[in-house]
Scaffold this motif. Structure first.
Motif, PDB file in Angstrom:
ATOM      1  N   GLU A  66       6.946  13.775  19.351  1.00  0.00           N
ATOM      2  CA  GLU A  66       5.609  13.304  19.636  1.00  0.00           C
ATOM      3  C   GLU A  66       5.379  12.856  21.093  1.00  0.00           C
ATOM      4  N   LEU A  67       4.533  13.527  21.479  1.00  0.00           N
ATOM      5  CA  LEU A  67       4.174  13.123  23.214  1.00  0.00           C
ATOM      6  C   LEU A  67       2.835  12.381  23.112  1.00  0.00           C
ATOM      7  N   PRO A  68       2.774  11.955  24.688  1.00  0.00           N
ATOM      8  CA  PRO A  68       1.656  11.034  24.774  1.00  0.00           C
ATOM      9  C   PRO A  68       0.201  11.788  24.222  1.00  0.00           C
ATOM     10  N   GLY A  69      -0.739  10.816  23.885  1.00  0.00           N
ATOM     11  CA  GLY A  69      -1.986  11.065  23.266  1.00  0.00           C
ATOM     12  C   GLY A  69      -2.062  11.925  21.894  1.00  0.00           C
ATOM     13  N   GLY A  70      -0.839  11.616  21.265  1.00  0.00           N
ATOM     14  CA  GLY A  70      -0.596  11.951  19.802  1.00  0.00           C
ATOM     15  C   GLY A  70      -0.282  13.408  19.730  1.00  0.00           C
ATOM     16  N   LEU A  71       0.116  14.096  20.637  1.00  0.00           N
ATOM     17  CA  LEU A  71       0.488  15.533  20.671  1.00  0.00           C
ATOM     18  C   LEU A  71       1.717  15.852  19.961  1.00  0.00           C
ATOM     19  N   VAL A  72       2.085  16.703  19.510  1.00  0.00           N
ATOM     20  CA  VAL A  72       3.409  17.031  18.880  1.00  0.00           C
ATOM     21  C   VAL A  72       3.800  18.206  19.728  1.00  0.00           C
ATOM     22  N   LEU A  73       5.137  18.229  19.753  1.00  0.00           N
ATOM     23  CA  LEU A  73       5.951  19.637  20.401  1.00  0.00           C
ATOM     24  C   LEU A  73       6.494  20.077  19.154  1.00  0.00           C
ATOM     25  N   ARG A  74       6.630  21.190  18.627  1.00  0.00           N
ATOM     26  CA  ARG A  74       7.173  21.473  17.475  1.00  0.00           C
ATOM     27  C   ARG A  74       7.715  23.347  17.838  1.00  0.00           C
ATOM     28  N   VAL A  75       8.388  23.502  16.754  1.00  0.00           N
ATOM     29  CA  VAL A  75       8.849  25.193  16.836  1.00  0.00           C
ATOM     30  C   VAL A  75       7.588  25.866  16.232  1.00  0.00           C
ATOM     31  N   LEU A  76       7.357  27.197  17.089  1.00  0.00           N
ATOM     32  CA  LEU A  76       6.325  28.026  16.414  1.00  0.00           C
ATOM     33  C   LEU A  76       6.519  28.312  15.225  1.00  0.00           C
ATOM     34  N   ARG A  77       5.547  28.672  14.021  1.00  0.00           N
ATOM     35  CA  ARG A  77       5.612  29.125  12.941  1.00  0.00           C
ATOM     36  C   ARG A  77       4.634  30.438  12.749  1.00  0.00           C
ATOM     37  N   GLU A  78       5.051  31.280  11.677  1.00  0.00           N
ATOM     38  CA  GLU A  78       3.929  32.346  11.612  1.00  0.00           C
ATOM     39  C   GLU A  78       2.715  32.045  11.464  1.00  0.00           C
ATOM     40  N   ASP A  79       2.525  30.924  10.533  1.00  0.00           N
ATOM     41  CA  ASP A  79       1.165  30.326  10.339  1.00  0.00           C
ATOM     42  C   ASP A  79       0.334  29.714  11.749  1.00  0.00           C
ATOM     43  N   ASP A  80       0.811  29.837  12.668  1.00  0.00           N
ATOM     44  CA  ASP A  80       0.328  29.415  13.795  1.00  0.00           C
ATOM     45  C   ASP A  80      -0.418  30.575  14.456  1.00  0.00           C
ATOM     46  N   ALA A  81      -0.220  31.967  13.816  1.00  0.00           N
ATOM     47  CA  ALA A  81      -0.795  33.033  14.777  1.00  0.00           C
ATOM     48  C   ALA A  81      -2.308  32.993  15.064  1.00  0.00           C
ATOM     49  N   ALA A  82      -3.088  32.661  14.001  1.00  0.00           N
ATOM     50  CA  ALA A  82      -4.685  32.281  14.077  1.00  0.00           C
ATOM     51  C   ALA A  82      -5.022  31.530  15.313  1.00  0.00           C
ATOM     52  N   GLU A  83      -4.360  30.400  14.913  1.00  0.00           N
ATOM     53  CA  GLU A  83      -4.809  29.219  16.089  1.00  0.00           C
ATOM     54  C   GLU A  83      -3.992  29.683  17.287  1.00  0.00           C
ATOM     55  N   LEU A  84      -2.890  30.406  17.691  1.00  0.00           N
ATOM     56  CA  LEU A  84      -2.497  30.773  18.745  1.00  0.00           C
ATOM     57  C   LEU A  84      -3.368  32.021  19.709  1.00  0.00           C
ATOM     58  N   ALA A  85      -3.923  32.745  18.539  1.00  0.00           N
ATOM     59  CA  ALA A  85      -4.844  33.877  19.219  1.00  0.00           C
ATOM     60  C   ALA A  85      -6.159  32.967  19.606  1.00  0.00           C
ATOM     61  N   ALA A  86      -6.786  32.016  18.815  1.00  0.00           N
ATOM     62  CA  ALA A  86      -7.748  31.085  19.374  1.00  0.00           C
ATOM     63  C   ALA A  86      -7.452  30.445  20.598  1.00  0.00           C
ATOM     64  N   ALA A  87      -6.260  29.772  20.854  1.00  0.00           N
ATOM     65  CA  ALA A  87      -6.006  29.123  22.122  1.00  0.00           C
ATOM     66  C   ALA A  87      -5.847  30.089  23.271  1.00  0.00           C
ATOM     67  N   TYR A  88      -5.270  31.423  22.986  1.00  0.00           N
ATOM     68  CA  TYR A  88      -5.252  32.224  24.158  1.00  0.00           C
ATOM     69  C   TYR A  88      -6.755  32.659  24.349  1.00  0.00           C
ATOM     70  N   ALA A  89      -7.362  32.923  23.563  1.00  0.00           N
ATOM     71  CA  ALA A  89      -8.757  33.324  23.919  1.00  0.00           C
ATOM     72  C   ALA A  89      -9.516  32.278  24.436  1.00  0.00           C
ATOM     73  N   ARG A  90      -9.425  31.180  23.888  1.00  0.00           N
ATOM     74  CA  ARG A  90     -10.205  30.067  24.633  1.00  0.00           C
ATOM     75  C   ARG A  90      -9.946  29.703  26.110  1.00  0.00           C
ATOM     76  N   ASN A  91      -8.494  30.300  26.737  1.00  0.00           N
ATOM     77  CA  ASN A  91      -7.957  29.824  27.711  1.00  0.00           C
ATOM     78  C   ASN A  91      -7.785  31.113  28.597  1.00  0.00           C
ATOM     79  N   ARG A  92      -8.563  32.402  28.125  1.00  0.00           N
ATOM     80  CA  ARG A  92      -8.315  33.671  28.705  1.00  0.00           C
ATOM     81  C   ARG A  92      -8.542  33.319  30.333  1.00  0.00           C
ATOM     82  N   GLY A  93      -9.696  32.905  30.649  1.00  0.00           N
ATOM     83  CA  GLY A  93     -10.089  32.893  32.066  1.00  0.00           C
ATOM     84  C   GLY A  93      -8.873  31.898  33.093  1.00  0.00           C
ATOM     85  N   HIS A  94      -8.692  30.709  32.167  1.00  0.00           N
ATOM     86  CA  HIS A  94      -7.842  29.697  32.958  1.00  0.00           C
ATOM     87  C   HIS A  94      -6.507  30.197  33.221  1.00  0.00           C
ATOM     88  N   LEU A  95      -5.978  31.104  32.370  1.00  0.00           N
ATOM     89  CA  LEU A  95      -4.579  31.624  32.161  1.00  0.00           C
ATOM     90  C   LEU A  95      -4.523  33.035  33.111  1.00  0.00           C
TER      91      LEU A  95
END
Length: 183
Positions: free
Chosen positions: A9-38
């Motif tokens: 558990e990290l500050p602000g209630g975030l959690v650091l954990r191992v990547l899982r296959e069921d993260d793929a949709a949210e990972l795609a959304a995160a990359y799309a949301r941050n496309r310009g930023h990254l």
């Protein structure tokens, strides 16, 4: 044997954990949301990269590398959303006991110490649980925010590598950092 990493558990209630296959949709959304930023920090990406199928393929590759003890793909979770990644890669055993670290944060989560907290958790696990001796990182010359994160986590600057990575469509120089985990 896969590297075992317990959720942190990290500050602000975030959690650091191992990547899982069921993260793929949210990972795609995160990359799309941050496309310009990254864009200025990342290699040039194909359109498929930003899709669930593209992220599922990448996730499976990352988890295969974890299974053979050469990588540890982690995600930062904020509720149901991915707020960033922290990847320990290129793990080499034997006399070297070393790895590379790479990371990014969602544009809405920067400036709050989350990258520093996540990096510290990975450093601790690398030393105490994985038996690594050294972690290396590289940043673009002008990525002062990431350099600050590394310095806060006890990394030291060790030099500059000319034309180190192809980022944003061109070969760019990088500042190299390392952290020695055992005296």
């Amino acid at each position: 044997m896969a590297l075992e990493f317990r959720d942190r558990e990290l500050p602000g209630g975030l959690v650091l954990r191992v990547l899982r296959e069921d993260d793929a949709a949210e990972l795609a959304a995160a990359y799309a949301r941050n496309r310009g930023h990254l864009a200025q920090w990342d290699p040039t990406r194909t359109e498929e990269f930003y899709t669930e199928a593209g992220q599922l393929a990448r996730t499976r590759e990352s988890l295969t590398l974890r299974d053979v003890d050469t990588a540890l793909p982690l995600v930062l979770i904020d509720g149901d959303s991915i707020a960033g990644i922290m990847n320990l890669t290129s793990i080499v055993r034997g006399a070297f006991q070393s790895a590379m670290i790479g990371y990014w944060l969602d544009r809405d989560h920067t400036g709050r110490g989350l990258a520093s907290a996540a990096l510290s958790a990975v450093v601790e696990a690398s030393r105490d649980d994985f038996g690594l001796h050294r972690i290396q990182a590289a940043t673009l010359l002008h990525n002062h925010a990431s350099q600050t994160v590394l310095t806060r986590a006890g990394f030291e600057r060790i030099g500059v590598a000319p034309a180190y990575l192809n980022i944003a469509g061109r070969w760019q120089d990088h500042v190299l950092f390392q952290r020695i985990l055992h005296d």
